[in-house]
Design a protein around this motif. Structure first.
Motif, PDB file in Angstrom:
ATOM      1  N   SER A  41       0.883  -1.176   0.000  1.00 44.74           N
ATOM      2  CA  SER A  41       0.000   0.000   0.000  1.00 44.74           C
ATOM      3  C   SER A  41       0.915   1.219   0.000  1.00 44.74           C
ATOM      4  O   SER A  41       2.094   1.122   0.319  1.00 44.74           O
ATOM      5  N   TRP A  50       1.925   3.492 -11.512  1.00 51.35           N
ATOM      6  CA  TRP A  50       1.997   3.239 -10.077  1.00 51.35           C
ATOM      7  C   TRP A  50       2.982   2.105  -9.829  1.00 51.35           C
ATOM      8  O   TRP A  50       2.861   1.039 -10.428  1.00 51.35           O
ATOM      9  N   TYR A  72      -0.115  -7.246  -5.127  1.00 56.05           N
ATOM     10  CA  TYR A  72      -1.119  -6.165  -5.072  1.00 56.05           C
ATOM     11  C   TYR A  72      -0.423  -4.819  -4.840  1.00 56.05           C
ATOM     12  O   TYR A  72       0.285  -4.665  -3.825  1.00 56.05           O
ATOM     13  N   LEU A  74      -1.355  -1.029  -4.175  1.00 53.98           N
ATOM     14  CA  LEU A  74      -2.526  -0.241  -3.769  1.00 53.98           C
ATOM     15  C   LEU A  74      -2.089   1.193  -3.507  1.00 53.98           C
ATOM     16  O   LEU A  74      -1.013   1.421  -2.938  1.00 53.98           O
ATOM     17  N   LYS A  75      -2.925   2.150  -3.874  1.00 57.21           N
ATOM     18  CA  LYS A  75      -2.486   3.542  -3.910  1.00 57.21           C
ATOM     19  C   LYS A  75      -2.398   4.200  -2.528  1.00 57.21           C
ATOM     20  O   LYS A  75      -1.431   4.893  -2.227  1.00 57.21           O
ATOM     21  N   THR A  76      -3.407   3.970  -1.677  1.00 59.49           N
ATOM     22  CA  THR A  76      -3.472   4.749  -0.428  1.00 59.49           C
ATOM     23  C   THR A  76      -2.457   4.254   0.603  1.00 59.49           C
ATOM     24  O   THR A  76      -2.374   3.045   0.847  1.00 59.49           O
ATOM     25  N   ALA A  83      -6.863   0.159   1.938  1.00 57.99           N
ATOM     26  CA  ALA A  83      -6.307   0.576   0.642  1.00 57.99           C
ATOM     27  C   ALA A  83      -6.940  -0.236  -0.487  1.00 57.99           C
ATOM     28  O   ALA A  83      -7.261   0.295  -1.555  1.00 57.99           O
ATOM     29  N   ASP A  87      -9.391   1.153  -3.523  1.00 56.54           N
ATOM     30  CA  ASP A  87      -9.056   0.892  -4.929  1.00 56.54           C
ATOM     31  C   ASP A  87     -10.034  -0.072  -5.595  1.00 56.54           C
ATOM     32  O   ASP A  87      -9.880  -0.391  -6.776  1.00 56.54           O
TER      33      ASP A  87
END
Ligand SMILES: Nc1ncnc2c1ncn2[C@@H]1O[C@H](COP(=O)(O)OP(=O)(O)OP(=O)(O)O)[C@@H](O)[C@H]1O
Ligand SMILES: C[C@H](N)[C@H](N)CCCCCC(=O)O
Ligand SMILES: [Mg+2]
Length: 222
Positions: A41, A50, A72, A74-76, A83, A87
């Motif tokens: 994350s 990303w 995985y 994940l952005k947050t 997260a 997403d």
């Protein structure tokens, strides 16, 4: 195939830094090794996509793509369970196990880095980092700070890991002053006394992941 699951007493304690130092040691000993970050994350936007910043750190030592080193992204920058929800992603532990099995077919030594500390929810409150470590059947390495506050965090982490029946290979204490101060020296002694778990590595605050400044107190690579 050998390996460790690298967890920590908290986020930001140096799991990635220590994983990369351990990778450096394995590569220097001509061991076919890699590192794997199942759930990242707090992804970073880099060169138009990303990326997984932890895998980016591993790339200081090994050739590895995000696809190879992470399942995985994940952005947050928060707990993976949230997260993933933000997403719109469903984390499936069986995908992580399958990814690891594929790595085990290629490498002789795999270092798997968790997310944050050992009680962090991966899917939700029923599947935590501790469950993931158990699913992968790897002994734990616990990365702990060297400084004030680490005794409590480390003792709690060890106790929690034991409730999951996890085998703990050792503790790596990270971020020592050079030379160590009196508090840091006593932290090593007190943590070993209270947990019964060996401190197998002492990593000073360093400018790079060069091996020379690290004190490995056990030959964990054997
Ligand atoms: N011994 C060290 N010397 C110098 N810098 C360090 C050291 N250990 C960690 N750092 C730096 O501290 C920051 C946090 O370390 P790191 O990213 O390894 O933590 P982490 O436990 O992997 O965090 P996360 O929970 O996000 O995965 C990074 O910028 C890292 O480069
Ligand atoms: C975003 C951070 N750098 C890590 N990737 C994830 C840390 C999750 C911590 C969750 C918690 O303990 O509250
Ligand atoms: Mg990390």
């Amino acid at each position: 195939m050998r390996g460790f699951f690298i967890t920590g007493t908290d986020t930001d304690v140096g799991k990635t830094f220590v994983t990369t130092c351990m990778l450096r040691t394995l590569i220097d000993k001509r061991i076919r090794a890699t590192a794997y970050k199942p759930v990242q994350s707090g992804a970073q936007w880099k060169e138009g996509k990303w990326i997984a910043p932890d895998v980016d750190m591993y790339r200081k030592v090994i050739d590895i793509t995000d696809e190879e080193g992470c399942t995985y992204i994940l952005k947050t920058p928060c707990s993976p369970h949230l997260a993933a929800q933000i997403d719109g992603v469903t984390i499936e532990p069986e995908r992580i196990v399958a990814h690891m099995q594929k790595l085990q077919q290629t490498y002789d030594f795999v270092l798997v880095e968790g997310a944050g500390g050992i009680a962090v929810p991966i899917v939700d409150e029923s599947f935590l980092v501790a469950h993931l470590a158990r699913s992968l059947s790897l002994p734990l390495i616990i990365v702990a700070r060297a400084s004030v506050g680490t005794i409590n965090h480390t003792v709690l982490t060890v106790q929690y890991a034991k409730t999951f029946g996890l085998q703990i290979a050792g503790i790596v204490m990270n971020g020592f002053s050079t030379p160590k101060n009196e508090i840091e020296q006593d932290n090593i002694r007190m943590i070993e006394t209270m947990t019964g778990v060996p401190v197998i590595g002492e990593i000073p605050h360093m400018t790079s992941v060069s091996d020379s400044d690290i004190v490995w107190r056990e030959e964990w690579w054997r």
